[in-house]
Design an enzyme around this catalytic site. Sequence first.
Site, PDB file in Angstrom:
ATOM      1  N   SER A 166       0.875  -1.206  -0.291  1.00  0.00           N
ATOM      2  CA  SER A 166       0.003  -0.056  -0.324  1.00  0.00           C
ATOM      3  C   SER A 166       0.653   1.317  -0.330  1.00  0.00           C
ATOM      4  O   SER A 166       1.883   1.552  -0.996  1.00  0.00           O
ATOM      5  CB  SER A 166      -0.851  -0.142   1.382  1.00  0.00           C
ATOM      6  OG  SER A 166      -1.785   0.780   1.064  1.00  0.00           O
ATOM      7  N   LYS A 218     -19.581  18.201   3.396  1.00  0.00           N
ATOM      8  CA  LYS A 218     -18.628  18.377   4.584  1.00  0.00           C
ATOM      9  C   LYS A 218     -18.416  16.697   5.191  1.00  0.00           C
ATOM     10  O   LYS A 218     -17.117  16.733   6.157  1.00  0.00           O
ATOM     11  CB  LYS A 218     -19.060  18.952   5.739  1.00  0.00           C
ATOM     12  CG  LYS A 218     -17.918  19.828   6.847  1.00  0.00           C
ATOM     13  CD  LYS A 218     -16.168  19.918   5.488  1.00  0.00           C
ATOM     14  CE  LYS A 218     -15.721  20.602   6.997  1.00  0.00           C
ATOM     15  NZ  LYS A 218     -14.500  20.907   6.613  1.00  0.00           N
TER      16      LYS A 218
END
Length: 337
Positions: A168, A220
């Site tokens: 990763s 948001k």
Amino acid sequence: MEFLYEYGLFLAKAVTLVLSILAVVLVVVAATGKHKSEKGELKITNITDKLNDLVHGLKEEMLDKKAFKAYEKELKKQEKAESKNEDVAKPKSFVIDFKGSIDAHEVSSLREEVSAVLAIATKEDEVIVNVESGGGMVHGYGLASSQLDRIRQAEIPLTVCVDKVAASGGYMMACVANHIYAAPFAIVGSIGVVAQIPNFNRLLKKHDIDYEQHTAGDFKRTLTVFGENTEEGRKKFQQEIEETHELFKDFVTQYRPELALEKVATGEHWFGKQALELGLIDAIRTSDDLIMKKAQERTVYKVQYQIKKKLSDKFAHGASLTLNAIVNRLAERNRPL
């Protein structure tokens, strides 16, 4: 009964000592809590000299006096020949270790190490970075990868070695290199993105606890820990993960364009030999093997930026050692013969 009395007395003394140490540690931590400076120092180790000293010591132990004397004579002859060619500087290899955590906070040392190397290295030199990380936060490993890219931008050859794991975010760093080496059973790849978050909304409702969250902007917040998640929020969250994955794939393609992304960007990881077949790495090799080989033809330096420990950390470490000693003494006292 006498044994129990003695044991109880010893245990009481041990507990009193432990509590006293903890009290001292807490006082020191409180007193030094205001000093959060992470100043450190740069440490340079000549690996070539260390290996030469090791060989010299082994020769001295293993050879008889006559053979060792002949070895030293030949060694002096080589040193004399090298001293005549002082005008021709030996190329250098700089070794940096990066053992990354989830938040990749180790990048604060990495940036100092890279800056130090770039201040002195030439295009005839090279940098070897030993990466060990299973990945973590995108922004942290993005910055770590950018630090390695500074070396590439300076046109200084960059090699990454993977002895254990570079997955990763760890592979995001590794792919920046000109060459990637990995041990046969090192874990490599995992070009994917994962995100997970618990939700306690039903638990709060069960106990009649209200939770309010106010935002400006439709997205948001997408998924939350305490609020009631919506299908729209889930879709947006998934979209953001997919976008991050696309950025990850583009980044890998930039440095290793020959990779078949449809095969390797599935989030899977592979062992070293499998990674070689897929083109994720360039060769099977350990960092030790590479560095010993380089030390025969170059001057190899290890570069480390060490953060100075705060006084509270030192006291905490000392307290930990003391606690371990006490526990061991208790275990020894009660161990059956």
